[in-house]
Design an enzyme around this catalytic site. Sequence first.
Site, PDB file in Angstrom:
ATOM      1  N   SER A  20     112.720  45.117 -24.679  1.00 21.32           N
ATOM      2  CA  SER A  20     112.872  45.118 -23.213  1.00 21.32           C
ATOM      3  C   SER A  20     112.497  43.766 -22.610  1.00 21.32           C
ATOM      4  O   SER A  20     113.080  43.355 -21.597  1.00 21.32           O
ATOM      5  CB  SER A  20     112.064  46.251 -22.576  1.00 21.32           C
ATOM      6  OG  SER A  20     110.680  46.010 -22.644  1.00 21.32           O
ATOM      7  N   ASN A  21     111.552  43.060 -23.202  1.00 23.32           N
ATOM      8  CA  ASN A  21     111.227  41.709 -22.705  1.00 23.32           C
ATOM      9  C   ASN A  21     112.379  40.735 -22.971  1.00 23.32           C
ATOM     10  O   ASN A  21     112.675  39.872 -22.142  1.00 23.32           O
ATOM     11  CB  ASN A  21     109.929  41.208 -23.329  1.00 23.32           C
ATOM     12  CG  ASN A  21     108.715  41.738 -22.601  1.00 23.32           C
ATOM     13  OD1 ASN A  21     108.467  41.363 -21.463  1.00 23.32           O
ATOM     14  ND2 ASN A  21     107.982  42.638 -23.242  1.00 23.32           N
ATOM     15  N   MET A  93     106.004  41.474 -33.769  1.00 23.38           N
ATOM     16  CA  MET A  93     104.737  42.025 -34.232  1.00 23.38           C
ATOM     17  C   MET A  93     104.346  41.543 -35.630  1.00 23.38           C
ATOM     18  O   MET A  93     103.971  42.338 -36.491  1.00 23.38           O
ATOM     19  CB  MET A  93     104.804  43.567 -34.197  1.00 23.38           C
ATOM     20  CG  MET A  93     105.152  44.126 -32.826  1.00 23.38           C
ATOM     21  SD  MET A  93     104.034  43.581 -31.520  1.00 23.38           S
ATOM     22  CE  MET A  93     102.632  44.623 -31.886  1.00 23.38           C
ATOM     23  N   ARG A  94     104.447  40.244 -35.840  1.00 21.49           N
ATOM     24  CA  ARG A  94     103.981  39.672 -37.105  1.00 21.49           C
ATOM     25  C   ARG A  94     103.002  38.552 -36.796  1.00 21.49           C
ATOM     26  O   ARG A  94     103.217  37.767 -35.863  1.00 21.49           O
ATOM     27  CB  ARG A  94     105.148  39.058 -37.903  1.00 21.49           C
ATOM     28  CG  ARG A  94     106.179  40.026 -38.369  1.00 21.49           C
ATOM     29  CD  ARG A  94     105.676  40.973 -39.410  1.00 21.49           C
ATOM     30  NE  ARG A  94     105.170  40.291 -40.610  1.00 21.49           N
ATOM     31  CZ  ARG A  94     104.459  40.898 -41.564  1.00 21.49           C
ATOM     32  NH1 ARG A  94     104.166  42.186 -41.439  1.00 21.49           N
ATOM     33  NH2 ARG A  94     104.049  40.233 -42.611  1.00 21.49           N
ATOM     34  N   LEU A  96     101.807  35.032 -37.479  1.00 26.88           N
ATOM     35  CA  LEU A  96     102.522  33.884 -38.027  1.00 26.88           C
ATOM     36  C   LEU A  96     101.543  32.865 -38.605  1.00 26.88           C
ATOM     37  O   LEU A  96     100.461  32.652 -38.054  1.00 26.88           O
ATOM     38  CB  LEU A  96     103.364  33.239 -36.929  1.00 26.88           C
ATOM     39  CG  LEU A  96     104.491  34.157 -36.421  1.00 26.88           C
ATOM     40  CD1 LEU A  96     105.018  33.684 -35.085  1.00 26.88           C
ATOM     41  CD2 LEU A  96     105.609  34.230 -37.454  1.00 26.88           C
ATOM     42  N   ASN A 110     104.630  33.051 -26.445  1.00 23.14           N
ATOM     43  CA  ASN A 110     104.406  34.472 -26.757  1.00 23.14           C
ATOM     44  C   ASN A 110     104.037  35.225 -25.486  1.00 23.14           C
ATOM     45  O   ASN A 110     103.390  34.675 -24.590  1.00 23.14           O
ATOM     46  CB  ASN A 110     103.252  34.595 -27.756  1.00 23.14           C
ATOM     47  CG  ASN A 110     102.964  36.029 -28.161  1.00 23.14           C
ATOM     48  OD1 ASN A 110     103.875  36.793 -28.491  1.00 23.14           O
ATOM     49  ND2 ASN A 110     101.700  36.421 -28.129  1.00 23.14           N
ATOM     50  N   HIS A 112     101.798  38.512 -24.384  1.00 25.02           N
ATOM     51  CA  HIS A 112     100.769  39.405 -24.921  1.00 25.02           C
ATOM     52  C   HIS A 112     100.336  40.379 -23.821  1.00 25.02           C
ATOM     53  O   HIS A 112     100.084  39.956 -22.678  1.00 25.02           O
ATOM     54  CB  HIS A 112      99.561  38.576 -25.395  1.00 25.02           C
ATOM     55  CG  HIS A 112      98.468  39.424 -25.953  1.00 25.02           C
ATOM     56  ND1 HIS A 112      98.534  39.962 -27.220  1.00 25.02           N
ATOM     57  CD2 HIS A 112      97.305  39.861 -25.409  1.00 25.02           C
ATOM     58  CE1 HIS A 112      97.449  40.690 -27.434  1.00 25.02           C
ATOM     59  NE2 HIS A 112      96.685  40.646 -26.355  1.00 25.02           N
ATOM     60  N   THR A 144      99.431  28.870 -30.788  1.00 26.19           N
ATOM     61  CA  THR A 144      98.731  27.953 -31.686  1.00 26.19           C
ATOM     62  C   THR A 144      98.327  28.780 -32.906  1.00 26.19           C
ATOM     63  O   THR A 144      98.431  30.014 -32.885  1.00 26.19           O
ATOM     64  CB  THR A 144      97.487  27.364 -30.990  1.00 26.19           C
ATOM     65  OG1 THR A 144      96.656  28.440 -30.553  1.00 26.19           O
ATOM     66  CG2 THR A 144      97.881  26.503 -29.789  1.00 26.19           C
ATOM     67  N   GLN A 176     105.240  44.156 -15.222  1.00 29.83           N
ATOM     68  CA  GLN A 176     104.798  42.779 -14.972  1.00 29.83           C
ATOM     69  C   GLN A 176     105.286  41.823 -16.061  1.00 29.83           C
ATOM     70  O   GLN A 176     105.636  40.671 -15.785  1.00 29.83           O
ATOM     71  CB  GLN A 176     103.269  42.723 -14.873  1.00 29.83           C
ATOM     72  CG  GLN A 176     102.705  43.520 -13.724  1.00 29.83           C
ATOM     73  CD  GLN A 176     103.285  43.087 -12.387  1.00 29.83           C
ATOM     74  OE1 GLN A 176     103.397  41.895 -12.115  1.00 29.83           O
ATOM     75  NE2 GLN A 176     103.662  44.048 -11.569  1.00 29.83           N
TER      76      GLN A 176
HETATM   77  C1  GRF Z   1     105.278  44.373 -25.149  1.00 30.32           C
HETATM   78  O1  GRF Z   1     104.292  45.094 -24.475  1.00 30.32           O
HETATM   79  C2  GRF Z   1     104.692  43.109 -25.666  1.00 30.32           C
HETATM   80  O2  GRF Z   1     103.802  42.505 -24.810  1.00 30.32           O
HETATM   81  C3  GRF Z   1     104.002  43.621 -26.892  1.00 30.32           C
HETATM   82  O3  GRF Z   1     104.922  44.522 -27.462  1.00 30.32           O
HETATM   83  C4  GRF Z   1     105.697  45.074 -26.420  1.00 30.32           C
HETATM   84  C5  GRF Z   1     107.129  44.827 -26.743  1.00 30.32           C
HETATM   85  O4  GRF Z   1     107.976  45.512 -25.896  1.00 30.32           O
HETATM   86  N1  GRF Z   1     103.571  42.579 -27.755  1.00 30.32           N
HETATM   87  P1  GRF Z   1     109.520  45.182 -25.881  1.00 30.32           P
HETATM   88  O5  GRF Z   1     110.027  45.231 -27.321  1.00 30.32           O
HETATM   89  O6  GRF Z   1     109.722  43.840 -25.260  1.00 30.32           O
HETATM   90  O7  GRF Z   1     110.144  46.285 -25.068  1.00 30.32           O
END
Ligand code: GRF
Length: 208
Positions: A20-21, A93-94, A96, A110, A112, A144, A176
């Site tokens: 979604s991001n 979700m790795r 690095l 990134n 977070h 970093t 947000q």
């Molecule tokens: C988001 O909350 C991001 O901040 C976190 O994992 C989620 C990923 O959501 N690290 P999406 O795949 O962007 O929907």
Amino acid sequence: MSSSANPRKRIAVLISGRGSNMAALLRNDCGGDVVVVGSNKADAGGLDVARDAGLATFAVGHKDFASREAFDAALVERLNEYRPDVVVLAGFMRILTPVFVNAFAGRLINIHPSLLPAFPGLDTHQRALADGVKLHGCTVHFVTPELDRGPIIAQAAVQVDDDDTADTLAAKVLVQEHQVLPFAVRLFCEGRLSVEGLRVRTGPARGG
Ligand code: GRF
């Protein structure tokens, strides 16, 4: 409009899940073009979203490599085929290694889901509730080698309400995230960010 002296930036996005991001980056003007979406998971839902949007995608399975470094090197190679100016980790979700982080130093961003430096790592919403904070949120930062500790570009906060659960809090923060990530990437693409230590300063947009 961009000129040849100041071409639009090439944005690569890495995801692990629904994306979604990443979709928020496509919906908003980030001052550049998403040229590829990659994942460590071939079945990441966000890859379908990207393909439906006509984007190039790839998957590099981390389980196919003997070490984190070997996986990271393969990822760098795939990304470099697309000549990215900036690489955005959008729910990737790795963890690095320096092999990857150094390859894109200064142009690796990134998102977070916490107000860093509070709650680095996983389960941020649950931990925020357990610690009783009244404000929670999300952070976009340069990456970093130290996990979730790079210079902060932008943050957005939400109020923690008495009846919030980890799920409701995650949903509020996600709204947000979808605002702050395109905003931060745009600042980068417009060449407005300067980094000194852990501080990021935002200057005026450069013409061109
Ligand atoms: C988001 O909350 C991001 O901040 C976190 O994992 C989620 C990923 O959501 N690290 P999406 O795949 O962007 O929907």
